[in-house]
Design an enzyme around this catalytic site. Structure first.
Site, short mmCIF file in Angstrom:
data_model
loop_
_atom_site.label_atom_id
_atom_site.label_comp_id
_atom_site.label_asym_id
_atom_site.label_seq_id
_atom_site.Cartn_x
_atom_site.Cartn_y
_atom_site.Cartn_z
N HIS A 1 13.08 26.16 -7.00
CA HIS A 1 12.69 27.12 -5.97
C HIS A 1 13.16 28.47 -6.41
CE1 HIS A 1 11.29 28.03 -1.77
NE2 HIS A 1 12.29 29.02 -1.88
N ASP B 1 11.66 21.72 -6.39
CA ASP B 1 11.71 22.62 -5.17
C ASP B 1 11.77 21.61 -4.32
OD1 ASP B 1 11.68 23.91 -2.79
OD2 ASP B 1 9.85 25.07 -3.55
N SER C 1 8.37 31.93 -0.89
CA SER C 1 9.08 31.31 -0.14
C SER C 1 9.13 31.82 1.55
CB SER C 1 10.54 31.60 -0.51
OG SER C 1 11.63 30.81 0.25
#
Ligand code: NAG
Ligand code: NAG
Length: 332
Positions: free
Chosen positions: A303, A273, A172
């Site tokens: 995610h 995601d 991320s």
């Protein structure tokens, strides 16, 4: 008749509940005045102590780099393979540039599994967080840890570490940091260190435009559009928008330069995601710039899936990273 695609993945009940709570805490820890309630966040973000016990398969030690900005890293060394030379992975945890740290329990597991299964020496960087420390603080911290590794013989440094095979990895926001530190490293002369790959696990990229996946998944757990916009605002210099080149890397303000030394990369995306379209554009941009990139897509992944070892994709990811490291090492 065609059915609308589902907006959330098929998950075990307990995990879904945990994700729901985590999303609530991430949402609520942000104050309307743009600051973060770190004490509230601690309800869920538990810390793991380093452990040097020889019976553990991975030893962990915290190494201070610069006390003036609390820059340190957690070193993960597998104790099962002492003979062979181990590659180094500099790891940046996720959390929107705002949350978590190098000793957050949530990221211990992935770092330990990487150290053990690749095997590799993993160095998880405790970079400074926004909004207290905005762009480019975490990039500078990551780059300074690279320089520290290149020049310093610190206590606890494993003798079988091979700094000639160094990888930058992150999930991320950490994936965004890995990319940007790679650009900084590309124009620096290291004495022993050689950067040979970038591992982007659902890297955090974006832009002013709303992509199809962002629109479809705008209410996704963990990373709704509302929360990702807030993270960018907390991280970027005041007055910037999401077409800033650290967000929209190959967007309207890209300067056309990536650096001749930008290494090969592997990028992981998930079908649930919201960022997947940006991550694919990032891969296309790297390709167009003449760089080598492998894209790995997991249709049922949301995610943050990599934090949960009970999900099969979380193990598949480690296998893919292992292949990538072997391929890059062989090409040296
Ligand atoms: C933001 O709000 C919190 C809690 O209401 C307060 O303690 C803090 O001082 C505020 N910060 C700013 C910069 O306004
Ligand atoms: C985690 O790191 C912070 C400093 O960045 C420190 O204050 C805290 O004691 C650490 N926790 C553990 C359990 O090591």
């Amino acid at each position: 008749m065609t059915q609308n695609p589902p907006s959330s993945p098929d998950l075990p009940c307990k995990l879904r509940f945990y994700l729901f709570i985590l999303s609530f805490v991430l949402h609520t820890a942000r104050r309307s005045n743009g600051t973060v309630n770190r004490r509230f966040m601690k309800l869920l973000d538990s810390e793991a102590s380093p452990s040097n016990k020889p019976n553990n398969r991975v030893k962990t030690t915290d190494i201070m780099v610069d006390p003036s900005r609390n820059l340190w890293f957690r070193l993960y060394v597998p104790t099962t393979t002492q003979a062979t030379k181990l590659p180094v992975i500099l790891y940046f945890h996720g959390g929107g540039f705002v949350f978590f740290s190098a000793n957050s329990s949530l990221f211990e597991d992935i770092c330990k599994r990487l150290a053990l299964k690749l095997p590799a020496v993993v160095i998880s960087v405790n970079y400074r967080l926004a909004p207290e420390h905005r762009y480019p603080s975490p990039f500078e911290d990551g780059f300074d840890v690279l320089k520290f590794l290149d020049t310093t013989n610190f206590e606890g440094l494993p003798s079988n570490i091979d700094v000639g095979r160094c990888f930058l990895a992150g999930d991320s926001a950490g994936g965004n940091i890995a990319h940007n530190v790679a650009i900084m490293a590309g124009v620096h002369e290291f004495s022993k260190m050689k950067l040979i790959g970038v591992i982007g696990i659902q890297p955090f990229f974006g832009g002013e435009e709303r992509t199809e996946s962002e629109t479809r998944l705008k209410k996704a757990l963990i990373l709704s559009s509302e929360i990702s916009d807030w993270y960018w605002k907390a991280f970027l210099p005041a007055g910037s928008d999401r077409d800033h080149p650290v967000v929209n890397v190959f967007g309207p303000r890209w300067n056309g330069i990536l650096g001749v030394n930008f290494p090969a990369s592997i990028v992981f995306t998930g079908g649930f995601d919201p960022l997947q379209d940006w991550q694919k554009r990032y891969c296309d941009g790297l390709k167009k710039a003449g760089k080598q990139v492998y894209l790995v897509e997991y249709p049922n992944s949301f995610h943050g899936f990599y934090c949960f070892p009970q999900l099969k994709e979380s193990s598949l990811l480690i296998e893919e990273v292992k292949d990538f490291i072997e391929k890059q090492s062989a090409a040296q």
